[in-house]
Write a protein that holds these residues in place. Structure first.
Motif: not given
Length: 494
Positions: A381-383, A423-426, A468-473, A486-494
């Motif tokens: 999204a940032a890119a 490990n990336k900037l949102n 967070a990215d949705e809010a910026v868009f 889903f972007e990853s298998k992680n259950l907690y997304i913020r």
């Protein structure tokens, strides 16, 4: 997007229509305001040219005659119902709404907590407002509703609710969302007014469906897509057709409720033929403000696709049912559109297939589609946003806008001090990093001035965006859709 709607004409026609309706009564009209007062993004998407705050501009034009009553359902406070587009609860949205209206010098006289039955959260909300000097009223469920009209229109029914003293000819009754009790509040007030020999009236202001467009017009079908979770459907108003031999469009719940509302109004006012149809009750002039039918048709078709993607993502996130997506899929077939008619979808998928990582595509005003992908340090999204700003500023792709001197300490802060799992900037973090670079780099400073030019653009992501990215868009005004992945298998997304 090609414009197809005149906002100036709309505000002028709409204000004239409301004033005309006030004059039909004893200089007192209770106007039930449907939809969103602020940020009516659905209307602005399907009627290109409609400004999201058009209704507020209308109220500003009438502000010397108007006052606002804001309604919130006690059950919505108790269950912490959310406004999905802003991620805030309905009670917080009421506070936001009141502050915004008063900031525009529009008079908000009182707040009603409707369908109250002792909910503890509603009591807390009541105390919070009254401690700030607000006039707040509890309205209970109306005794006898919906079948016993004699009880409804009596001191045991509407009369059991407190009377809200109002001082202006136009009383706008609005709420943060549907099912708030706006109609009941209007009719309760009407009952009290007539007991005091004030011949007040009632009308309804609802933008969609647009009554003087064809039933299967894409703009009206886009409204069905927007309310597919509620199972709303547009239908021909049979009462209007029978009374005037004129075909108009309304939605099923208003048509189904009309016989009861008509009986109640008749008993309150003593007039049997006040309104002959649900369409008669409305004052919407949006249909007369369309300047390019083809433009609004195309915009509405795109909205139906966007709604389909949202329904699919809601289902994937466990907050919607798959039948909602199926209903919207049927609407897509009716207007002859598929996801392939949304160019950014194909571009994003091709970018992901090429690189093997999540990607996002944005369609620029000149028709070119720019893309971005997950990199070592920033999200897709940032890119994509940075690449879109480069395109608008005519800067080569090879030029890096975020200085390593800024990027490295931010990444270190995220990983070592904040213990961030990402490990990336949102997107938000990347825009802040750009702002820091702008302090010493005139080129980056110039790039950031183009952020407002992103408003109204179309985008698509191959994975569901973080909140967070949705809010910026949303803040940038970009219409983004996502694949239900889903972007990853992680259950907690913020």
């Amino acid at each position: 997007m090609k414009l197809g709607f005149s906002n100036e004409k709309y505000v002028e026609l709409q204000s004239e229509k409301i004033l005309e309706r006030i004059n039909l009564f004893d200089n007192k009209l209770y106007l039930e305001f449907g939809g969103k007062l602020f940020d009516d993004l659905h209307a602005s998407r399907v009627l290109p040219g409609f400004e999201p705050d058009a209704k507020v501009k209308l109220l500003q034009k009438l502000k010397d005659k108007a006052e606002i009553i804001v309604i919130i359902n006690a059950a919505d406070i108790e269950r912490k119902k959310m406004r999905a587009d802003y991620g805030i609860t309905y009670d917080m949205d009421v506070l936001r709404l009141i502050d915004n209206l008063r900031g525009m010098d529009i008079y908000v006289s009182s707040i009603v907590i409707s369908q109250y039955s002792g909910q503890p959260s509603a009591d807390i909300f009541y105390k919070k407002l009254t401690m700030r000097g607000e006039k707040v009223y509890y309205f209970n469920n109306v005794k006898g509703y919906p079948n016993d009209v004699d009880t409804i229109v009596s001191d045991e029914g509407y009369g059991a609710n407190p009377f809200i003293e109002t001082t202006r000819p136009l009383v706008v009754v609005t709420a943060p969302g549907p099912g708030s009790g706006k109609l009941a509040a209007c009719l309760s007030q009407l009952y009290h007014e007539h007991k005091r020999n004030v011949k007040a009236g009632y009308a309804k202001f609802e933008t969609f469906p647009i009554w003087n467009l064809p039933l299967k017009h894409p703009v009206n079908l886009a409204y069905e897509a927007a309310t597919a979770d509620l199972k709303d459907v547009n239908i021909i108003d049979p009462y209007h057709l029978d009374a005037y031999a004129v075909t108009t469009v309304n939605y099923n719940r208003d048509v189904e409720a009309f016989p009861l509302v008509k009986r109640i109004l008749s008993k309150i006012t003593g007039q049997d033929d006040l309104y002959k149809s649900p369409t008669d009750m409305g004052v919407n002039m949006a249909g007369y403000s369309i300047t390019d039918d083809e433009a609004v048709r195309n915009a509405a078709k795109q909205e139906i696709v966007r709604r389909w993607y949202k329904a699919c993502c809601d289902y994937k996130n466990g907050i919607g049912d798959i039948q909602t997506a199926h209903r919207i899929e049927g609407l897509m077939r009716e207007v002859g559109i598929t996801i392939e008619d949304r160019p950014v979808v194909k571009a994003a998928k091709e970018k992901q297939a090429l690189r093997g990582v999540p990607a996002l595509a944005i369609e620029m005003p000149d028709g070119k589609i720019v893309t971005g992908r997950h990199g070592d340090n920033i999200s897709a999204a940032a890119a994509a946003i940075i690449n879109a700003l480069k395109h608008l500023s005519e800067i080569k792709d090879s030029i890096h806008l975020i200085s390593p001197m800024v990027l490295e300490p931010i990444m270190k802060m995220k990983s070592t001090v904040l213990s961030s799992s990402g490990n990336k900037l949102n997107l938000e973090e990347s825009l802040i990093a750009l702002s820091m670079c702008a302090a010493t780099n005139p080129m980056v400073s110039a790039v950031l001035t183009r952020l407002s030019d992103l408003k109204g653009l179309e985008a698509h992501s191959t994975v569901m965006l973080s909140p967070a990215d949705e809010a910026v868009f949303r803040n940038l005004g970009i219409n983004v859709t996502c694949e239900p992945e889903f972007e990853s298998k992680n259950l907690y997304i913020r």
